[in-house]
Design a protein around this motif. Structure first.
Motif, short mmCIF file in Angstrom:
data_model
loop_
_atom_site.label_atom_id
_atom_site.label_comp_id
_atom_site.label_asym_id
_atom_site.label_seq_id
_atom_site.Cartn_x
_atom_site.Cartn_y
_atom_site.Cartn_z
N MET A 1 1.79 -33.89 13.12
CA MET A 1 2.88 -34.85 13.10
C MET A 1 2.98 -35.47 11.71
SD MET A 1 3.48 -38.24 15.40
CE MET A 1 5.08 -38.95 15.31
N SER A 2 2.94 -36.75 11.64
CA SER A 2 3.13 -37.47 10.40
C SER A 2 1.84 -37.55 9.58
CB SER A 2 3.61 -38.88 10.71
OG SER A 2 3.52 -39.71 9.58
N GLU A 3 2.00 -37.50 8.28
CA GLU A 3 0.83 -37.66 7.41
C GLU A 3 0.27 -39.08 7.48
OE1 GLU A 3 2.05 -38.21 3.03
OE2 GLU A 3 3.70 -37.09 3.93
N TYR A 4 1.02 -40.00 8.07
CA TYR A 4 0.60 -41.40 8.15
C TYR A 4 -0.12 -41.73 9.46
CZ TYR A 4 4.02 -41.29 4.48
OH TYR A 4 4.72 -40.95 3.34
N LEU A 5 -0.14 -40.80 10.36
CA LEU A 5 -0.68 -41.04 11.70
C LEU A 5 -2.13 -41.51 11.68
CD1 LEU A 5 0.29 -40.88 14.62
CD2 LEU A 5 -0.54 -38.56 14.69
N GLU A 6 -2.98 -40.85 10.93
CA GLU A 6 -4.40 -41.21 10.90
C GLU A 6 -4.60 -42.60 10.29
OE1 GLU A 6 -8.24 -41.26 11.88
OE2 GLU A 6 -6.74 -39.83 12.56
N GLU A 7 -3.85 -42.93 9.26
CA GLU A 7 -3.98 -44.26 8.65
C GLU A 7 -3.60 -45.35 9.66
OE1 GLU A 7 -1.39 -43.70 5.32
OE2 GLU A 7 -3.05 -43.17 4.00
N VAL A 8 -2.54 -45.12 10.41
CA VAL A 8 -2.11 -46.08 11.43
C VAL A 8 -3.18 -46.17 12.52
CG1 VAL A 8 -0.38 -46.66 13.16
CG2 VAL A 8 0.34 -45.72 10.95
N HIS A 9 -3.70 -45.03 12.96
CA HIS A 9 -4.77 -45.02 13.95
C HIS A 9 -5.94 -45.89 13.49
CE1 HIS A 9 -4.15 -42.52 17.46
NE2 HIS A 9 -3.67 -41.53 16.74
N GLU A 10 -6.37 -45.71 12.27
CA GLU A 10 -7.52 -46.45 11.74
C GLU A 10 -7.25 -47.95 11.70
OE1 GLU A 10 -8.94 -44.83 8.05
OE2 GLU A 10 -8.96 -42.80 8.87
N PHE A 11 -6.08 -48.35 11.22
CA PHE A 11 -5.75 -49.76 11.15
C PHE A 11 -5.74 -50.39 12.54
CE2 PHE A 11 -2.75 -53.29 11.32
CZ PHE A 11 -3.33 -54.14 10.39
N VAL A 12 -5.09 -49.74 13.48
CA VAL A 12 -5.00 -50.26 14.84
C VAL A 12 -6.38 -50.35 15.47
CG1 VAL A 12 -4.09 -49.82 17.16
CG2 VAL A 12 -2.60 -49.54 15.16
N ALA A 13 -7.20 -49.33 15.30
CA ALA A 13 -8.55 -49.35 15.89
C ALA A 13 -9.38 -50.50 15.34
CB ALA A 13 -9.24 -48.01 15.63
N GLU A 23 -1.74 -41.40 20.81
CA GLU A 23 -0.59 -41.51 19.91
C GLU A 23 0.64 -42.10 20.58
OE1 GLU A 23 0.26 -37.76 18.08
OE2 GLU A 23 -1.80 -37.54 17.39
N ASP A 24 0.84 -41.80 21.84
CA ASP A 24 2.04 -42.24 22.54
C ASP A 24 1.78 -43.39 23.53
OD1 ASP A 24 0.59 -40.75 24.33
OD2 ASP A 24 2.29 -39.60 25.06
N GLU A 25 0.60 -44.00 23.45
CA GLU A 25 0.25 -45.09 24.36
C GLU A 25 0.89 -46.41 23.88
OE1 GLU A 25 -3.76 -47.31 26.10
OE2 GLU A 25 -3.95 -45.62 24.72
N ASP A 26 1.53 -47.12 24.79
CA ASP A 26 2.13 -48.41 24.47
C ASP A 26 1.02 -49.41 24.21
OD1 ASP A 26 3.30 -50.99 24.58
OD2 ASP A 26 4.93 -50.25 25.84
N PHE A 63 7.31 -50.09 16.66
CA PHE A 63 5.92 -50.50 16.57
C PHE A 63 5.16 -50.40 17.90
CE2 PHE A 63 8.28 -52.54 13.19
CZ PHE A 63 7.50 -52.21 12.08
N ARG A 64 5.77 -49.86 18.92
CA ARG A 64 5.17 -49.83 20.26
C ARG A 64 3.94 -48.92 20.34
NH1 ARG A 64 7.86 -51.44 24.61
NH2 ARG A 64 9.83 -51.05 23.59
N THR A 65 3.98 -47.77 19.67
CA THR A 65 2.87 -46.80 19.72
C THR A 65 2.44 -46.46 18.30
OG1 THR A 65 4.22 -44.79 19.62
CG2 THR A 65 3.90 -45.77 21.81
N VAL A 66 1.28 -45.86 18.19
CA VAL A 66 0.80 -45.40 16.89
C VAL A 66 1.79 -44.38 16.31
CG1 VAL A 66 -1.05 -44.08 15.76
CG2 VAL A 66 -1.62 -45.88 17.40
N ALA A 67 2.28 -43.49 17.14
CA ALA A 67 3.24 -42.49 16.69
C ALA A 67 4.54 -43.14 16.22
CB ALA A 67 3.52 -41.48 17.80
N ASP A 68 4.98 -44.20 16.92
CA ASP A 68 6.20 -44.90 16.51
C ASP A 68 6.04 -45.51 15.12
OD1 ASP A 68 7.49 -44.38 18.94
OD2 ASP A 68 6.94 -46.32 19.81
N VAL A 69 4.89 -46.12 14.86
CA VAL A 69 4.66 -46.74 13.55
C VAL A 69 4.64 -45.67 12.46
CG1 VAL A 69 3.06 -48.12 12.15
CG2 VAL A 69 3.38 -48.67 14.57
N ALA A 70 3.92 -44.59 12.70
CA ALA A 70 3.85 -43.51 11.72
C ALA A 70 5.24 -42.92 11.45
CB ALA A 70 2.89 -42.42 12.20
#
Length: 85
Positions: A1-13, A23-26, A63-70
């Protein structure tokens, strides 16, 4: 998917007790983060990617899901790059 996905995952975690969301969890419906985090997330996106989040951008759908942010970051950077050139 997006090259930004992992960065968003890390920040949220980091702000969800180390737990990763699917990725698609609200993130808000899951109850592990709150509205204060939403503000932090928007500020992080602005600071990290140099995006000015304004007006219509503040839709929860961005901003609802990690995928949405990415996807939001990817779209905005693509739009911003097109405008700058």
């Amino acid at each position: 998917m997006s090259e930004y996905l992992e960065e968003v995952h890390e920040f949220v975690a980091q702000h969800a007790g180390g737990q990763r969301f699917a990725e698609d969890e609200d993130m808000f419906a899951a109850g592990r983060i709150n509205s204060l985090f939403a503000v932090q997330l928007v500020m992080w996106v602005e600071r990290t990617y140099g995006i000015a989040v304004q007006g219509d951008d503040l839709d929860i759908a961005n901003f609802r899901t990690v995928a949405d942010v990415a996807r939001f970051v990817e779209t905005r950077l693509g739009t911003d790059a097109a405008v700058a050139s």
